[in-house]
Design a protein around this motif. Sequence first.
Motif, PDB file in Angstrom:
ATOM      1  N   ARG A 137       0.832  -1.216   0.000  1.00 22.28           N
ATOM      2  CA  ARG A 137       0.000   0.000   0.000  1.00 22.28           C
ATOM      3  C   ARG A 137       0.857   1.252   0.000  1.00 22.28           C
ATOM      4  O   ARG A 137       0.558   2.232  -0.689  1.00 22.28           O
ATOM      5  CB  ARG A 137      -0.916   0.003   1.218  1.00 22.28           C
ATOM      6  CG  ARG A 137      -1.751   1.281   1.334  1.00 22.28           C
ATOM      7  CD  ARG A 137      -2.756   1.207   2.432  1.00 22.28           C
ATOM      8  NE  ARG A 137      -3.571   2.420   2.493  1.00 22.28           N
ATOM      9  CZ  ARG A 137      -4.840   2.451   2.834  1.00 22.28           C
ATOM     10  NH1 ARG A 137      -5.474   1.338   3.147  1.00 22.28           N
ATOM     11  NH2 ARG A 137      -5.495   3.599   2.880  1.00 22.28           N
ATOM     12  N   LEU A 138       1.948   1.240   0.780  1.00 18.78           N
ATOM     13  CA  LEU A 138       2.788   2.429   0.909  1.00 18.78           C
ATOM     14  C   LEU A 138       3.933   2.450  -0.091  1.00 18.78           C
ATOM     15  O   LEU A 138       4.768   3.363  -0.049  1.00 18.78           O
ATOM     16  CB  LEU A 138       3.335   2.523   2.339  1.00 18.78           C
ATOM     17  CG  LEU A 138       2.271   2.622   3.436  1.00 18.78           C
ATOM     18  CD1 LEU A 138       2.931   2.771   4.804  1.00 18.78           C
ATOM     19  CD2 LEU A 138       1.320   3.788   3.176  1.00 18.78           C
ATOM     20  N   GLU A 139       3.981   1.451  -0.975  1.00 19.57           N
ATOM     21  CA  GLU A 139       5.024   1.368  -2.004  1.00 19.57           C
ATOM     22  C   GLU A 139       6.422   1.473  -1.391  1.00 19.57           C
ATOM     23  O   GLU A 139       7.269   2.251  -1.837  1.00 19.57           O
ATOM     24  CB  GLU A 139       4.810   2.440  -3.072  1.00 19.57           C
ATOM     25  CG  GLU A 139       3.473   2.310  -3.789  1.00 19.57           C
ATOM     26  CD  GLU A 139       3.274   3.342  -4.878  1.00 19.57           C
ATOM     27  OE1 GLU A 139       4.050   4.327  -4.912  1.00 19.57           O
ATOM     28  OE2 GLU A 139       2.367   3.175  -5.699  1.00 19.57           O
ATOM     29  N   VAL A 140       6.643   0.684  -0.347  1.00 17.04           N
ATOM     30  CA  VAL A 140       7.952   0.659   0.308  1.00 17.04           C
ATOM     31  C   VAL A 140       9.004   0.185  -0.684  1.00 17.04           C
ATOM     32  O   VAL A 140       8.824  -0.825  -1.382  1.00 17.04           O
ATOM     33  CB  VAL A 140       7.902  -0.263   1.541  1.00 17.04           C
ATOM     34  CG1 VAL A 140       9.303  -0.549   2.075  1.00 17.04           C
ATOM     35  CG2 VAL A 140       7.032   0.368   2.621  1.00 17.04           C
ATOM     36  N   GLY A 141      10.109   0.937  -0.758  1.00 15.62           N
ATOM     37  CA  GLY A 141      11.162   0.608  -1.703  1.00 15.62           C
ATOM     38  C   GLY A 141      12.438   1.369  -1.393  1.00 15.62           C
ATOM     39  O   GLY A 141      12.645   1.819  -0.258  1.00 15.62           O
ATOM     40  N   PRO A 142      13.300   1.561  -2.380  1.00 15.10           N
ATOM     41  CA  PRO A 142      14.601   2.201  -2.148  1.00 15.10           C
ATOM     42  C   PRO A 142      14.528   3.601  -1.554  1.00 15.10           C
ATOM     43  O   PRO A 142      15.481   4.048  -0.914  1.00 15.10           O
ATOM     44  CB  PRO A 142      15.231   2.233  -3.548  1.00 15.10           C
ATOM     45  CG  PRO A 142      14.587   1.085  -4.264  1.00 15.10           C
ATOM     46  CD  PRO A 142      13.183   1.035  -3.756  1.00 15.10           C
ATOM     47  N   ALA A 143      13.422   4.298  -1.754  1.00 18.20           N
ATOM     48  CA  ALA A 143      13.300   5.657  -1.213  1.00 18.20           C
ATOM     49  C   ALA A 143      12.824   5.667   0.239  1.00 18.20           C
ATOM     50  O   ALA A 143      12.702   6.736   0.837  1.00 18.20           O
ATOM     51  CB  ALA A 143      12.333   6.470  -2.067  1.00 18.20           C
ATOM     52  N   THR A 144      12.582   4.493   0.812  1.00 20.12           N
ATOM     53  CA  THR A 144      12.015   4.402   2.151  1.00 20.12           C
ATOM     54  C   THR A 144      13.096   4.222   3.202  1.00 20.12           C
ATOM     55  O   THR A 144      13.968   3.353   3.076  1.00 20.12           O
ATOM     56  CB  THR A 144      11.038   3.216   2.255  1.00 20.12           C
ATOM     57  OG1 THR A 144      10.060   3.309   1.227  1.00 20.12           O
ATOM     58  CG2 THR A 144      10.357   3.198   3.615  1.00 20.12           C
ATOM     59  N   SER A 145      13.032   5.036   4.242  1.00 23.50           N
ATOM     60  CA  SER A 145      13.849   4.852   5.440  1.00 23.50           C
ATOM     61  C   SER A 145      12.901   4.376   6.538  1.00 23.50           C
ATOM     62  O   SER A 145      12.072   5.150   7.014  1.00 23.50           O
ATOM     63  CB  SER A 145      14.520   6.165   5.851  1.00 23.50           C
ATOM     64  OG  SER A 145      15.090   6.047   7.140  1.00 23.50           O
ATOM     65  N   LEU A 146      13.010   3.117   6.906  1.00 16.44           N
ATOM     66  CA  LEU A 146      12.026   2.483   7.783  1.00 16.44           C
ATOM     67  C   LEU A 146      12.613   2.159   9.145  1.00 16.44           C
ATOM     68  O   LEU A 146      13.698   1.576   9.251  1.00 16.44           O
ATOM     69  CB  LEU A 146      11.489   1.209   7.126  1.00 16.44           C
ATOM     70  CG  LEU A 146      10.330   0.485   7.816  1.00 16.44           C
ATOM     71  CD1 LEU A 146       9.506  -0.291   6.783  1.00 16.44           C
ATOM     72  CD2 LEU A 146      10.794  -0.475   8.905  1.00 16.44           C
ATOM     73  N   LEU A 147      11.863   2.517  10.192  1.00 16.85           N
ATOM     74  CA  LEU A 147      12.209   2.138  11.561  1.00 16.85           C
ATOM     75  C   LEU A 147      11.083   1.276  12.110  1.00 16.85           C
ATOM     76  O   LEU A 147       9.920   1.683  12.111  1.00 16.85           O
ATOM     77  CB  LEU A 147      12.376   3.378  12.444  1.00 16.85           C
ATOM     78  CG  LEU A 147      12.590   3.103  13.942  1.00 16.85           C
ATOM     79  CD1 LEU A 147      13.932   2.408  14.178  1.00 16.85           C
ATOM     80  CD2 LEU A 147      12.502   4.399  14.743  1.00 16.85           C
ATOM     81  N   GLY A 148      11.434   0.089  12.584  1.00 10.52           N
ATOM     82  CA  GLY A 148      10.454  -0.787  13.209  1.00 10.52           C
ATOM     83  C   GLY A 148      10.563  -0.694  14.717  1.00 10.52           C
ATOM     84  O   GLY A 148      11.574  -1.095  15.292  1.00 10.52           O
ATOM     85  N   LEU A 149       9.542  -0.133  15.368  1.00 10.32           N
ATOM     86  CA  LEU A 149       9.529  -0.073  16.831  1.00 10.32           C
ATOM     87  C   LEU A 149       8.916  -1.363  17.365  1.00 10.32           C
ATOM     88  O   LEU A 149       7.790  -1.713  17.005  1.00 10.32           O
ATOM     89  CB  LEU A 149       8.725   1.134  17.319  1.00 10.32           C
ATOM     90  CG  LEU A 149       9.338   2.514  17.093  1.00 10.32           C
ATOM     91  CD1 LEU A 149       8.456   3.594  17.712  1.00 10.32           C
ATOM     92  CD2 LEU A 149      10.745   2.596  17.659  1.00 10.32           C
ATOM     93  N   GLY A 150       9.644  -2.051  18.213  1.00  9.47           N
ATOM     94  CA  GLY A 150       9.203  -3.359  18.660  1.00  9.47           C
ATOM     95  C   GLY A 150       9.298  -4.353  17.518  1.00  9.47           C
ATOM     96  O   GLY A 150       8.362  -5.093  17.229  1.00  9.47           O
ATOM     97  N   CYS A 151      10.455  -4.401  16.876  1.00 10.28           N
ATOM     98  CA  CYS A 151      10.619  -5.205  15.659  1.00 10.28           C
ATOM     99  C   CYS A 151      10.795  -6.684  15.943  1.00 10.28           C
ATOM    100  O   CYS A 151      10.881  -7.483  15.012  1.00 10.28           O
ATOM    101  CB  CYS A 151      11.805  -4.687  14.852  1.00 10.28           C
ATOM    102  SG  CYS A 151      13.405  -4.914  15.660  1.00 10.28           S
TER     103      CYS A 151
END
Length: 283
Positions: free
Chosen positions: A47-61
């Motif tokens: 849905r969010l088109e996560v890809g190379p332009a995404t900087s992702l932080l997982g809280l409680g990963c």
Amino acid sequence: MASVQVPGTTAQRPRGHGGGAAFGWARDWAEIQERTLVPLYQAVYERLEVGPATSLLGLGCRSGLALLLAAARGAQVAGEEPEAELRELARARGLLVSAGGYEAPGARTGPALPRSAHSLVTVFDRLPGSADPARLVAEAARRTLRGGQVVLAVWGPPERCESAPVLEVAQRRGHAVTPFALSGPGVLEELAVRAGLRPAGGGLVSCPFAYPDLESAVRGMLATGLYRSAVEDSGAALVAKELEESLQPYVAAAADAAADGPGAAGPVRMANVFRYLVAEQPG
């Protein structure tokens, strides 16, 4: 239950621990339970088109499968996980994961990652049963870039989750917060608004819990962490026994398990729905 075809998803035993009991529940999460949420992770990323332009932080990963799936799409990923055993499993997968600084009752923590902001912050697993969900959502908002997004996930309506009666064991035998406390209409939205975020839609995702046998189902459910207070109050043996009883309606019929031999229990499957909310950090 089919395995997830993503390089590096197998949880390796951390060196120097010899597979002791301290890592049993964490390994059960990584090897049994974690993959049940893959449909949720994938639906959000698509849905969010996560890809190379995404900087992702997982809280409680936790042990990091959601981060691995995002990295496979080209995203730059990092995580925070207060539970030391899960954190070490995530690091064994080559992930950058720190102890973090958000709510973690009784957790052993260490230095956190630099408090940089990210274009996407996910809270996939920590909200259900949280003692302070508002604090956790506020932390997610604080770590999100202006114009970025936060994803909050919880169990769906209990009437659409076959695991609901199984989860009641945690409430009967402990003092845990119900995992459905945040599942009602508008609850996630209110948390997001209180944290300064702007709700921007969401969805329901089918996440069936499927296990090869009853033992794996018990181990997987215990690994969710939702039964921790029940185990502390009543003991692991009693909680496991009640879990087995509550899981019986979801064990495959005896005819389906005939190939496994006399007295063998068949696979266990529960249909569940999870809900996620996308919230935006105003620009």
